[in-house]
Design a protein around this motif. Sequence first.
Motif, mmCIF file in Angstrom:
data_model
loop_
_atom_site.group_PDB
_atom_site.id
_atom_site.type_symbol
_atom_site.label_atom_id
_atom_site.label_comp_id
_atom_site.label_asym_id
_atom_site.label_seq_id
_atom_site.Cartn_x
_atom_site.Cartn_y
_atom_site.Cartn_z
ATOM 1 N N TYR A 30 14.727 55.021 26.182
ATOM 2 C CA TYR A 30 15.046 53.750 25.545
ATOM 3 C C TYR A 30 13.965 53.282 24.580
ATOM 4 N N ALA A 118 16.814 45.172 31.600
ATOM 5 C CA ALA A 118 17.477 46.227 32.377
ATOM 6 C C ALA A 118 17.053 46.129 33.830
ATOM 7 N N ASP A 125 18.994 51.591 32.975
ATOM 8 C CA ASP A 125 19.640 51.591 31.659
ATOM 9 C C ASP A 125 19.666 50.191 31.058
ATOM 10 N N PHE A 126 19.389 50.098 29.778
ATOM 11 C CA PHE A 126 19.494 48.819 29.076
ATOM 12 C C PHE A 126 20.923 48.567 28.596
ATOM 13 N N SER A 128 24.725 48.803 30.121
ATOM 14 C CA SER A 128 25.539 49.023 31.313
ATOM 15 C C SER A 128 27.009 48.824 30.953
ATOM 16 N N THR A 308 25.113 44.318 27.561
ATOM 17 C CA THR A 308 23.662 44.166 27.621
ATOM 18 C C THR A 308 23.307 42.793 28.152
ATOM 19 N N ARG A 331 12.320 46.135 31.680
ATOM 20 C CA ARG A 331 12.948 46.880 32.784
ATOM 21 C C ARG A 331 12.328 46.407 34.098
#
Length: 334
Positions: A30, A118, A125-126, A128, A308, A331
Amino acid sequence: MEPLVVFTDDEARMLHDRLDGVDRNPYRDYPAFRLAVAGLVERGDVPRFFVEACRRVHRERTAGVADIHVLRNCPVDAEIPELGNEDPSARKHELKKTFIGEALLELFAQLTGTPLLAYARNQGDFFSDVVAIDRFAGMLTGYSDSELFFHNDRTAHEVRADYVSLLGMRCPAEDLVYTGFIDGRNLLEHLDDQTRQRLREPNFFTPFDVYSRSKNANLTGSERHPILENHHAFRYLDTRTTVAPGAPLYAKDALLEMKDAVSRATRVRHRIIERDLLVFSNQDGLHSREKIDVVDPDQVRSRWLLKTYAFRDVAARDRHRDKWLDGVPGRVAD
């Protein structure tokens, strides 16, 4: 609700071509993907019409004009894979080879100054997905095929998004599924001063949703928290947020007033169609999912929104610096 802007087909193709130049995989790296999108901005490769649309969203949010917007006819990937309903995230990682939708969402976040968030539970994952998963059928979670009462996402979590973005990847045309939204300022209109003050006290509790608990068995419920924060931010999941053990009796009265306010407050509804980008405040309002008319339940289960979470600004993100995982800003653990 009416879109803020409807891009022409030529504009959508132009933006698609620019986004197609981002050659990084957001699920593998990412930070590199984010930098590749930032390069478009730095080089002036983002079409002016999209820059202006994002600036308008930012202005209306800042001025308190609106906290929900729709951008219509956005570019998405030419091939939209079938994810199924057993393990759609794994299928996405396996089958999705282009990342136009992800680049669009990342570009929107950068141009509006709202960095992405995230959770580790989503494999970090950023980007989804709002898609039905078989094992959660009928349950109160965004990963089910059921309706969702008014709430803000991740109500029980300590770190919660300020904004949510939903991009229509696959939206069955025959079935009417709507996203509802209540602006927090409209909720305040139905709460008197005493009730507002009582809702600001940390006398309430929200259990974690079934999906979060499936990823981490240690997640049972939130800490005691207020329902009303800042000027008009609400931390509330209808039918689940309740009075904490040992709270004063008046907290129950305040909760009942809150429930009444949700029923009475003005709300808007939007049916996301394919290539719609719906963006709204997650804390300065509440949202829902309503199934108004479902012709084919199996077809509705194929509905896929790329999603997001975002912070209000860099400062809001950096307040959680001590919670970042793997040194990646934004994250966090569940």
